[in-house]
Write an enzyme that holds these catalytic residues in place. Structure first.
Site, PDB file in Angstrom:
ATOM      1  N   CYS A   1       6.393   7.709   4.137  1.00 28.41           N
ATOM      2  CA  CYS A   1       5.030   7.488   4.474  1.00 28.41           C
ATOM      3  C   CYS A   1       5.340   6.340   6.099  1.00 28.41           C
ATOM      4  O   CYS A   1       5.475   5.212   6.186  1.00 28.41           O
ATOM      5  CB  CYS A   1       4.606   6.878   3.901  1.00 28.41           C
ATOM      6  SG  CYS A   1       3.178   5.878   4.237  1.00 28.41           S
TER       7      CYS A   1
ATOM      8  N   ASN B   1       6.101   0.404   7.495  1.00 34.86           N
ATOM      9  CA  ASN B   1       4.527   0.377   8.562  1.00 34.86           C
ATOM     10  C   ASN B   1       4.691  -0.933   9.111  1.00 34.86           C
ATOM     11  O   ASN B   1       3.993  -0.915   9.887  1.00 34.86           O
ATOM     12  CB  ASN B   1       3.709  -1.175   7.301  1.00 34.86           C
ATOM     13  CG  ASN B   1       3.041   0.666   6.190  1.00 34.86           C
ATOM     14  OD1 ASN B   1       2.952   1.818   6.672  1.00 34.86           O
ATOM     15  ND2 ASN B   1       2.745   0.568   5.199  1.00 34.86           N
TER      16      ASN B   1
ATOM     17  N   LYS C   1       7.724   6.613  -3.037  1.00 34.96           N
ATOM     18  CA  LYS C   1       6.673   6.201  -1.700  1.00 34.96           C
ATOM     19  C   LYS C   1       7.318   5.534  -0.854  1.00 34.96           C
ATOM     20  O   LYS C   1       7.139   4.314  -1.321  1.00 34.96           O
ATOM     21  CB  LYS C   1       5.721   7.154  -1.880  1.00 34.96           C
ATOM     22  CG  LYS C   1       4.344   6.372  -0.736  1.00 34.96           C
ATOM     23  CD  LYS C   1       2.777   6.258  -1.262  1.00 34.96           C
ATOM     24  CE  LYS C   1       1.642   6.386  -0.031  1.00 34.96           C
ATOM     25  NZ  LYS C   1       2.349   5.294   0.498  1.00 34.96           N
ATOM     26  N   TRP C   2       7.707   5.938   0.339  1.00 35.04           N
ATOM     27  CA  TRP C   2       8.994   5.216   0.646  1.00 35.04           C
ATOM     28  C   TRP C   2       7.970   4.560   1.756  1.00 35.04           C
ATOM     29  O   TRP C   2       8.624   5.632   3.248  1.00 35.04           O
ATOM     30  CB  TRP C   2       9.789   5.484   0.711  1.00 35.04           C
ATOM     31  CG  TRP C   2      10.706   4.578   1.902  1.00 35.04           C
ATOM     32  CD1 TRP C   2      10.888   3.670   2.818  1.00 35.04           C
ATOM     33  CD2 TRP C   2      12.769   4.607   1.691  1.00 35.04           C
ATOM     34  NE1 TRP C   2      12.372   3.487   2.797  1.00 35.04           N
ATOM     35  CE2 TRP C   2      12.981   3.040   1.924  1.00 35.04           C
ATOM     36  CE3 TRP C   2      13.533   5.122   0.691  1.00 35.04           C
ATOM     37  CZ2 TRP C   2      14.046   3.102   1.874  1.00 35.04           C
ATOM     38  CZ3 TRP C   2      14.691   4.688   0.433  1.00 35.04           C
ATOM     39  CH2 TRP C   2      15.144   3.716   1.199  1.00 35.04           C
ATOM     40  N   ASP C   3       7.182   3.732   1.899  1.00 39.82           N
ATOM     41  CA  ASP C   3       6.909   3.039   3.655  1.00 39.82           C
ATOM     42  C   ASP C   3       7.645   2.257   4.431  1.00 39.82           C
ATOM     43  O   ASP C   3       8.467   1.530   3.771  1.00 39.82           O
ATOM     44  CB  ASP C   3       5.874   2.257   2.930  1.00 39.82           C
ATOM     45  CG  ASP C   3       4.090   2.564   2.359  1.00 39.82           C
ATOM     46  OD1 ASP C   3       4.015   3.430   3.154  1.00 39.82           O
ATOM     47  OD2 ASP C   3       3.489   2.744   1.557  1.00 39.82           O
TER      48      ASP C   3
ATOM     49  N   ASP D   1      -2.998   7.955   7.399  1.00 42.29           N
ATOM     50  CA  ASP D   1      -3.801   7.427   5.841  1.00 42.29           C
ATOM     51  C   ASP D   1      -5.641   8.404   6.850  1.00 42.29           C
ATOM     52  O   ASP D   1      -5.956   8.211   5.781  1.00 42.29           O
ATOM     53  CB  ASP D   1      -3.993   6.258   5.883  1.00 42.29           C
ATOM     54  CG  ASP D   1      -2.927   5.183   6.020  1.00 42.29           C
ATOM     55  OD1 ASP D   1      -1.878   5.966   5.144  1.00 42.29           O
ATOM     56  OD2 ASP D   1      -2.893   4.602   6.168  1.00 42.29           O
TER      57      ASP D   1
ATOM     58  N   ARG E   1       1.923  -6.711   8.073  1.00 39.25           N
ATOM     59  CA  ARG E   1       0.640  -6.468   7.310  1.00 39.25           C
ATOM     60  C   ARG E   1       0.932  -7.632   6.715  1.00 39.25           C
ATOM     61  O   ARG E   1       1.815  -7.402   5.834  1.00 39.25           O
ATOM     62  CB  ARG E   1       0.572  -5.235   7.021  1.00 39.25           C
ATOM     63  CG  ARG E   1      -0.367  -4.438   5.997  1.00 39.25           C
ATOM     64  CD  ARG E   1      -0.390  -3.158   5.401  1.00 39.25           C
ATOM     65  NE  ARG E   1      -0.255  -2.254   6.793  1.00 39.25           N
ATOM     66  CZ  ARG E   1      -0.541  -0.843   6.243  1.00 39.25           C
ATOM     67  NH1 ARG E   1      -0.298  -0.721   4.752  1.00 39.25           N
ATOM     68  NH2 ARG E   1      -0.214  -0.373   7.617  1.00 39.25           N
TER      69      ARG E   1
END
Length: 309
Positions: free
Chosen positions: A96, A50, A46-48, A118, A10
């Site tokens: 997340c 992605n 907040k641990w993304d 989301d 991303r």
């Protein structure tokens, strides 16, 4: 990796760290450890997650262990999270990226909640949270009130429905107060205060599924009951709206038939249900149920039940 094109995720910047490598595990732990050491008042992370494994393969694992990359990656992540949790037991962390496979039982011991999706459209969340709660507890299911129109679906949904849906999980807010009206702020204050009262029931009570949104009745309903059966919270959501559409008798479950319960409607926006402030036996609520009008389009009701002597 030499001689291989480096594919990024991303934004054209993301890469996956090889957590099968102990040196990388030490680095990741160190990032969190240095942050918490410098800023001990941090209460929430907040641990993304992605990014998927585009460049499959590990320069740490030997050739005959490359097929074990996913296994060793998770073991490495487990070690990092275990160290963080042991050193910072009071730090609240959210995992997340459910679409990235990070909502799983393997990480639940270390994270306090997970980001369900989301897509925060309240109408779609009714279906989504119904399904997710088949496997994961409400205490871990992040369910946030977001802005309207929704950023993904473009749908305009009343603030009441957005709160009523989010309060059936782990309530959070994705709102900009500067863009809210005075009336909306006041409603939010009351709703947050109500949620703090019912939070132990929602997050630690027993879930009863009453009307599935997939049964095409036009309604969805569920409730949480405290283990002692002295308190409960009941939710109903209207999914469709037609002229002269009838409401069913909303029957409850999980109550003590011999107890009497006082009904209090929460998040009232307009006239409360006729049963507000009245008492009924658990047997009546489960066998006969309550009859009232839920409301017009995108309508919902939340009732708190308290046992009385």
């Amino acid at each position: 990796q030499p001689y291989r094109e480096n594919r990024k995720g991303r934004g054209g910047t993301q890469q996956v760290l090889d957590l099968s490598n102990p040196a990388v595990q030490e680095f990741v732990f160190g990032v969190v450890d240095r942050l918490m050491t410098a800023h001990p008042d941090i209460a929430y992370i907040k641990w993304d997650d992605n990014m998927t494994l585009y460049n499959y393969g590990s320069t740490f694992l030997p050739a005959d262990r490359q097929s074990h990359l996913y296994i060793e990656y998770h073991r490495g992540m487990d070690k990092v999270l275990r160290r963080i949790r042991e050193k910072y037991p009071r730090l609240v962390m959210q995992s997340c990226a459910s679409g990235g496979g990070r909502v799983n039982y393997g990480v639940l011991p270390y994270y306090d909640e997970f980001w369900t999706s989301d897509n925060t459209d309240a109408l779609q969340r009714i279906y989504m949270q119904w399904g997710v709660s088949n496997f994961y507890p409400a205490v871990a299911m992040a369910s946030h009130v977001s802005a309207s129109p929704n950023h993904q679906t473009g749908r305009n949904v009343p603030l009441k429905l957005r709160f009523d849906v989010a309060m059936s999980g782990r309530l959070g807010l994705e709102l900009q107060p500067s863009k809210m009206t005075g009336k909306e702020k006041e409603f939010a204050r009351r709703a947050i205060a109500d949620y703090k009262e019912i939070r132990p029931i929602v997050q630690q009570g027993d879930l009863y599924r009453l009307i599935s949104p997939y049964d095409k009745t036009g309604y969805a309903s569920l409730m949480y009951v405290a283990p002692e059966k002295d308190r409960a919270v009941w939710f109903v959501y209207k999914l469709e709206h037609f002229l002269n559409m009838p409401s069913p008798a909303f029957r409850m479950a999980g109550l003590d038939p011999g107890k009497r319960y006082r009904i209090t409607e929460l998040n009232v926006d307009g006239k409360p249900v006729p049963q507000d402030g009245k008492t009924f036996s658990g047997a009546f609520l489960m066998e006969n149920g309550l009859e009232f009008t839920v409301g017009k389009e995108y309508a919902s009701r939340v009732l708190e039940l308290k046992a009385v002597e």
